[in-house]
Design a protein around this motif. Structure first.
Motif, PDB file in Angstrom:
ATOM      1  N   SER A  29       0.727  -1.294   0.075  1.00 50.79           N
ATOM      2  CA  SER A  29      -0.081  -0.061  -0.230  1.00 50.79           C
ATOM      3  C   SER A  29       0.812   1.102   0.096  1.00 50.79           C
ATOM      4  O   SER A  29       0.518   2.386  -0.492  1.00 50.79           O
ATOM      5  CB  SER A  29      -0.994  -0.021   1.065  1.00 50.79           C
ATOM      6  OG  SER A  29      -0.133  -0.047   2.254  1.00 50.79           O
ATOM      7  N   ARG A  30       2.001   1.039   0.548  1.00 54.44           N
ATOM      8  CA  ARG A  30       3.153   2.434   0.423  1.00 54.44           C
ATOM      9  C   ARG A  30       4.444   1.592   0.444  1.00 54.44           C
ATOM     10  O   ARG A  30       4.598   0.768   1.047  1.00 54.44           O
ATOM     11  CB  ARG A  30       2.843   3.200   1.582  1.00 54.44           C
ATOM     12  CG  ARG A  30       3.073   2.904   3.051  1.00 54.44           C
ATOM     13  CD  ARG A  30       2.823   4.173   3.997  1.00 54.44           C
ATOM     14  NE  ARG A  30       3.593   3.879   5.147  1.00 54.44           N
ATOM     15  CZ  ARG A  30       3.058   3.037   6.307  1.00 54.44           C
ATOM     16  NH1 ARG A  30       1.533   2.827   6.147  1.00 54.44           N
ATOM     17  NH2 ARG A  30       3.419   2.940   7.482  1.00 54.44           N
ATOM     18  N   ILE A  48       6.345   6.210  -0.908  1.00 61.03           N
ATOM     19  CA  ILE A  48       5.816   6.239  -2.221  1.00 61.03           C
ATOM     20  C   ILE A  48       4.416   5.448  -2.175  1.00 61.03           C
ATOM     21  O   ILE A  48       4.301   4.383  -1.279  1.00 61.03           O
ATOM     22  CB  ILE A  48       6.537   5.399  -3.193  1.00 61.03           C
ATOM     23  CG1 ILE A  48       7.936   5.916  -3.513  1.00 61.03           C
ATOM     24  CG2 ILE A  48       5.988   5.045  -4.641  1.00 61.03           C
ATOM     25  CD1 ILE A  48       9.149   4.773  -3.934  1.00 61.03           C
ATOM     26  N   THR A  49       3.496   6.172  -2.513  1.00 61.37           N
ATOM     27  CA  THR A  49       2.022   5.680  -2.401  1.00 61.37           C
ATOM     28  C   THR A  49       1.216   5.301  -3.738  1.00 61.37           C
ATOM     29  O   THR A  49       0.388   4.870  -3.923  1.00 61.37           O
ATOM     30  CB  THR A  49       1.004   6.726  -1.545  1.00 61.37           C
ATOM     31  OG1 THR A  49       1.075   7.923  -2.139  1.00 61.37           O
ATOM     32  CG2 THR A  49       1.640   6.994  -0.175  1.00 61.37           C
ATOM     33  N   ALA A  55       3.464  -1.544  -7.556  1.00 60.14           N
ATOM     34  CA  ALA A  55       3.356  -2.594  -7.979  1.00 60.14           C
ATOM     35  C   ALA A  55       4.499  -3.256  -8.881  1.00 60.14           C
ATOM     36  O   ALA A  55       4.914  -4.275  -8.741  1.00 60.14           O
ATOM     37  CB  ALA A  55       2.010  -2.688  -8.940  1.00 60.14           C
ATOM     38  N   VAL A  56       5.168  -2.104  -9.679  1.00 63.04           N
ATOM     39  CA  VAL A  56       6.307  -2.431 -10.201  1.00 63.04           C
ATOM     40  C   VAL A  56       7.368  -3.148  -9.126  1.00 63.04           C
ATOM     41  O   VAL A  56       8.233  -4.027  -9.417  1.00 63.04           O
ATOM     42  CB  VAL A  56       6.861  -1.177 -11.155  1.00 63.04           C
ATOM     43  CG1 VAL A  56       8.244  -1.571 -11.533  1.00 63.04           C
ATOM     44  CG2 VAL A  56       5.775  -1.023 -12.283  1.00 63.04           C
ATOM     45  N   THR A  61      10.854  -7.297  -6.917  1.00 62.63           N
ATOM     46  CA  THR A  61      11.461  -8.046  -5.774  1.00 62.63           C
ATOM     47  C   THR A  61      11.020  -9.467  -5.715  1.00 62.63           C
ATOM     48  O   THR A  61      11.764 -10.391  -5.340  1.00 62.63           O
ATOM     49  CB  THR A  61      10.930  -7.428  -4.248  1.00 62.63           C
ATOM     50  OG1 THR A  61       9.429  -7.313  -4.012  1.00 62.63           O
ATOM     51  CG2 THR A  61      11.593  -5.995  -4.144  1.00 62.63           C
ATOM     52  N   GLU A  62       9.858  -9.692  -6.228  1.00 63.73           N
ATOM     53  CA  GLU A  62       9.551 -10.907  -6.499  1.00 63.73           C
ATOM     54  C   GLU A  62      10.316 -11.825  -7.409  1.00 63.73           C
ATOM     55  O   GLU A  62      10.551 -13.167  -7.528  1.00 63.73           O
ATOM     56  CB  GLU A  62       7.929 -11.282  -6.876  1.00 63.73           C
ATOM     57  CG  GLU A  62       7.088 -10.866  -5.746  1.00 63.73           C
ATOM     58  CD  GLU A  62       5.683 -10.671  -6.243  1.00 63.73           C
ATOM     59  OE1 GLU A  62       5.369 -10.980  -7.175  1.00 63.73           O
ATOM     60  OE2 GLU A  62       4.811 -10.097  -5.387  1.00 63.73           O
TER      61      GLU A  62
END
Length: 134
Positions: A29-30, A48-49, A55-56, A61-62
């Protein structure tokens, strides 16, 4: 007796299934972060919100191949980032990361028990996002 046991098992399954959260598909969410200044101190905490940016960063990180090894770098990370997840049906949780640009490394901050190598493209993306958000 068997019916009662079967009923208990079914109830427990429904209860556990209902309590399970689908956080695997949840974007942060942030993201709170601090960047290391030239003088060796961290600057102010920034946030960063923007959902698209978060999402990027989460997808990046995934995509990292994580190892259960401590980060072998003695100096402080260039960026300390906290990914904050706020699911609808569960308490807020966070993941802390340290990012070292030159060494192309990302690692867990607390505990320092995992690390992953970044590609040149990932480092460039991270620098662009964290520098742009300042």
């Amino acid at each position: 007796m068997k019916r009662m046991l079967a009923g208990c098992v079914i109830c427990m399954g429904l209860l556990l299934g209902g309590c399970a959260s689908s956080e695997e598909n949840l974007d942060p969410s942030r993201i709170d972060y601090e960047t290391l200044n030239a003088d060796g101190d961290y600057g102010p905490t920034r946030t960063i919100t923007d959902a698209e940016t978060n999402a990027v960063l989460a997808q990046m990180t995934e995509a990292v191949v994580w190892e259960d090894q401590p980060v072998p770098i003695e100096r402080e990370p260039d960026v300390e980032a906290t990914f904050v997840y706020t699911p609808d049906d569960a308490p807020e949780r966070s993941l802390d990361f340290g990012i070292w640009y030159e060494e192309q490394m990302i690692g867990g901050i607390n505990p320092k028990d995992s690390r992953g190598e970044l590609t040149t493209e990932q480092v460039t993306l991270l620098q662009a996002i964290f520098d742009e958000s300042e």
